[in-house]
Design an enzyme around this catalytic site. Structure first.
Site, PDB file in Angstrom:
ATOM      1  N   ASP A   1       0.815   0.581  -9.363  1.00  0.00           N
ATOM      2  CA  ASP A   1       1.542   1.010  -8.153  1.00  0.00           C
ATOM      3  C   ASP A   1       1.928   2.466  -8.351  1.00  0.00           C
ATOM      4  O   ASP A   1       1.570   3.087  -9.376  1.00  0.00           O
ATOM      5  CB  ASP A   1       2.790   0.125  -7.922  1.00  0.00           C
ATOM      6  CG  ASP A   1       3.221   0.084  -6.447  1.00  0.00           C
ATOM      7  OD1 ASP A   1       3.570   1.156  -5.903  1.00  0.00           O
ATOM      8  OD2 ASP A   1       3.228  -1.001  -5.850  1.00  0.00           O
TER       9      ASP A   1
ATOM     10  N   GLY B   1      -0.072   5.303 -10.429  1.00  0.00           N
ATOM     11  CA  GLY B   1      -1.101   6.158  -9.835  1.00  0.00           C
ATOM     12  C   GLY B   1      -1.201   5.903  -8.349  1.00  0.00           C
ATOM     13  O   GLY B   1      -0.350   5.238  -7.772  1.00  0.00           O
TER      14      GLY B   1
ATOM     15  N   HIS C   1      -2.352  -4.322   4.821  1.00  0.00           N
ATOM     16  CA  HIS C   1      -1.700  -4.382   6.146  1.00  0.00           C
ATOM     17  C   HIS C   1      -0.799  -3.162   6.395  1.00  0.00           C
ATOM     18  O   HIS C   1      -0.389  -2.923   7.525  1.00  0.00           O
ATOM     19  CB  HIS C   1      -0.931  -5.703   6.339  1.00  0.00           C
ATOM     20  CG  HIS C   1       0.406  -5.789   5.676  1.00  0.00           C
ATOM     21  ND1 HIS C   1       1.338  -6.747   6.026  1.00  0.00           N
ATOM     22  CD2 HIS C   1       0.998  -5.057   4.697  1.00  0.00           C
ATOM     23  CE1 HIS C   1       2.425  -6.583   5.293  1.00  0.00           C
ATOM     24  NE2 HIS C   1       2.247  -5.582   4.480  1.00  0.00           N
TER      25      HIS C   1
ATOM     26  N   PHE D   1      -3.761   4.450  -5.307  1.00  0.00           N
ATOM     27  CA  PHE D   1      -5.009   3.715  -5.064  1.00  0.00           C
ATOM     28  C   PHE D   1      -5.970   4.472  -4.154  1.00  0.00           C
ATOM     29  O   PHE D   1      -7.054   3.997  -3.858  1.00  0.00           O
ATOM     30  CB  PHE D   1      -4.767   2.291  -4.577  1.00  0.00           C
ATOM     31  CG  PHE D   1      -3.728   2.083  -3.498  1.00  0.00           C
ATOM     32  CD1 PHE D   1      -3.685   2.872  -2.367  1.00  0.00           C
ATOM     33  CD2 PHE D   1      -2.811   1.038  -3.630  1.00  0.00           C
ATOM     34  CE1 PHE D   1      -2.745   2.644  -1.369  1.00  0.00           C
ATOM     35  CE2 PHE D   1      -1.857   0.815  -2.634  1.00  0.00           C
ATOM     36  CZ  PHE D   1      -1.827   1.618  -1.499  1.00  0.00           C
TER      37      PHE D   1
HETATM   38  C1  LIG Z   1       4.253  -3.842   1.215  1.00  0.00           C
HETATM   39  S1  LIG Z   1       4.415  -3.385  -0.456  1.00  0.00           S
HETATM   40  C2  LIG Z   1       3.783  -4.836  -1.280  1.00  0.00           C
HETATM   41  C3  LIG Z   1       4.187  -4.885  -2.724  1.00  0.00           C
HETATM   42  C4  LIG Z   1       3.655  -6.111  -3.492  1.00  0.00           C
HETATM   43  N1  LIG Z   1       2.210  -6.198  -3.479  1.00  0.00           N
HETATM   44  C5  LIG Z   1       4.279  -7.363  -2.937  1.00  0.00           C
HETATM   45  O1  LIG Z   1       3.548  -8.162  -2.363  1.00  0.00           O
HETATM   46  O2  LIG Z   1       5.500  -7.546  -3.107  1.00  0.00           O
HETATM   47  C6  LIG Z   1       3.109  -2.196  -0.665  1.00  0.00           C
HETATM   48  C7  LIG Z   1       3.044  -1.564  -2.035  1.00  0.00           C
HETATM   49  O3  LIG Z   1       2.031  -0.542  -2.007  1.00  0.00           O
HETATM   50  C8  LIG Z   1       2.485   0.502  -2.841  1.00  0.00           C
HETATM   51  N2  LIG Z   1       1.788   1.757  -2.522  1.00  0.00           N
HETATM   52  C9  LIG Z   1       1.914   2.522  -1.405  1.00  0.00           C
HETATM   53  N3  LIG Z   1       1.125   3.602  -1.482  1.00  0.00           N
HETATM   54  C10 LIG Z   1       0.489   3.531  -2.678  1.00  0.00           C
HETATM   55  C11 LIG Z   1      -0.485   4.344  -3.329  1.00  0.00           C
HETATM   56  N4  LIG Z   1      -0.963   5.449  -2.749  1.00  0.00           N
HETATM   57  N5  LIG Z   1      -0.946   3.960  -4.540  1.00  0.00           N
HETATM   58  C12 LIG Z   1      -0.473   2.825  -5.127  1.00  0.00           C
HETATM   59  N6  LIG Z   1       0.436   1.979  -4.554  1.00  0.00           N
HETATM   60  C13 LIG Z   1       0.913   2.351  -3.343  1.00  0.00           C
HETATM   61  C14 LIG Z   1       3.962   0.574  -2.555  1.00  0.00           C
HETATM   62  O4  LIG Z   1       4.668   1.282  -3.552  1.00  0.00           O
HETATM   63  C15 LIG Z   1       4.336  -0.892  -2.455  1.00  0.00           C
HETATM   64  O5  LIG Z   1       4.752  -1.415  -3.694  1.00  0.00           O
END
Ligand SMILES: C[S@@+](CC[C@H](N)C(=O)[O-])C[C@H]1O[C@@H](n2cnc3c(N)ncnc32)[C@H](O)[C@@H]1O
Length: 336
Positions: A201, A227, A247, A229
């Site tokens: 994340d 990092g 989403h 994604f």
């Molecule tokens: C809606 S949350 C879901 C978190 C986790 N998967 C859960 O189900 O509880 C989306 C996640 O995507 C991460 N995120 C957003 N942009 C990101 C990026 N560019 N690279 C890595 N992670 C990212 C956020 O920090 C967040 O933890």
């Protein structure tokens, strides 16, 4: 919940739903459910413990009792009703973190921009705050922690259904992409002692994950990587879980994320998208309102099965199966 067959009353209650939402948010922020965990208390005692104005706290509590979150007894005493138990921090499937987050000022204001979104198709959060949710949170550690706690609450709730629906025992290494502070990965590793895990994340999000993995007793099998994604994700694993990640994004960015994962995964690997799947017309309220939430806040969308297929294709992936995991679907994708 009280019901009334008079449509004028029913629609009025739906219209005023935001008042219930904010009342629950305030109670969760004050930790009222935790203070009632051991039994009933008076409004005055709760006010003393929360540093609030006693006669006004009483008005909040009796309103919450009218919607069956609390129960009011004699002498302005209150206890938790079954719905209120879900707001305790220590219960399985606790919604305390979600309630604290959803009514917080920044998020609340963004929902005030829904009309703008519907008129223009633009993201309300960006319109209201002049920044996207991720950069907004990155510069506000308290709000970021509130969001991460909310995600942890939702992840914990989803974990049991996911583990029951999906056989993780067949994998060697699972990467949780956008895995937040690691609640889901910890649950998967706990259930499968032979499995290795990688939590991926944003760096400021995974900063808190080490202690979490330690407490869950899985830190010897969990690597933590920070990092983006959009650049790269850890390579060579045979399972990449993305729960409530795609989403958050529109189709262009969704394909970019999936293409990064596709590039990193082992040849025999698979991608598991854990997402709400939009149901046919007139069904599936949770996914359809979550879709509005995605429109307003991160600027993404919930999708139908066909829309997931269309998202995966350009990333070099195809749907191998869609598994029902309670409130979510698991879209299992493999290379074409
Ligand atoms: C809606 S949350 C879901 C978190 C986790 N998967 C859960 O189900 O509880 C989306 C996640 O995507 C991460 N995120 C957003 N942009 C990101 C990026 N560019 N690279 C890595 N992670 C990212 C956020 O920090 C967040 O933890």
């Amino acid at each position: 919940m009280q019901s009334d067959s008079n449509p004028a009353i029913t629609i009025r209650r739906l219209i005023d739903g935001y008042q219930v939402s904010q009342a629950i948010h305030v109670a969760a922020t004050l930790g009222i459910a935790d203070l009632l965990a051991k039994g009933s208390r008076t409004a005055d005692a709760l006010a003393a413990d929360t540093g609030t104005h006693a006669p006004t706290l009483y008005r909040l509590l009796r309103a919450l009792a009218s919607v069956e979150i609390l129960r009011e007894g004699n002498g302005r005493t209150f206890e938790l009703a079954p719905l209120g138990q879900q707001l305790r921090a220590d219960t399985a499937g606790s919604m305390a973190g979600w309630a604290a987050f959803i009514g917080s000022p920044g998020y609340w204001q963004a929902w005030g921009g829904l009309l703008h979104s519907v008129r223009t198709g633009e993201n309300a959060f960006q319109h209201v705050h002049g920044a996207d949710v991720w950069s907004y949170r990155a510069s506000r550690p308290e709000e970021s922690a509130l969001f991460d706690r909310a995600m942890t609450a939702l992840s914990r709730q989803a974990s049991a259904a996911l583990l029951a629906a999906c056989d993780f025992g067949r994998f060697r290494t699972v990467v949780d992409v956008g895995g937040g502070t690691g609640a889901l990965l910890a649950a998967v590793l706990t259930a499968h002692p032979g499995l290795q895990g990688i939590l991926f994340d944003q760096p400021h999000v995974v900063a808190a994950a080490g202690a979490f993995m330690q407490r869950a007793g899985v830190s010897d099998r969990a690597r933590i990587v920070g990092g983006s994604f959009f650049d790269e994700v850890p390579e060579g694993a045979d399972a990449y879980v993305l729960r409530s990640v795609v989403h958050d994004w529109d189709d262009v960015d969704g394909v970019r994320i999936l293409a990064t994962v596709r590039k990193a995964m082992a040849a025999d690997g698979c991608v598991l998208l854990v997402e709400r799947v939009i149901a046919p017309p007139n069904e599936g309220r949770d996914a359809k309102f979550s879709d509005l939430n995605m429109l307003v806040a991160p600027g993404g969308r919930e999708r139908t099965r066909e829309e997931f297929e269309a998202l995966l294709g350009p990333a070099g992936l195809r749907v191998a199966a869609v598994i029902d995991a309670g409130a979510f679907g698991v879209i299992e994708a493999v290379t074409r």
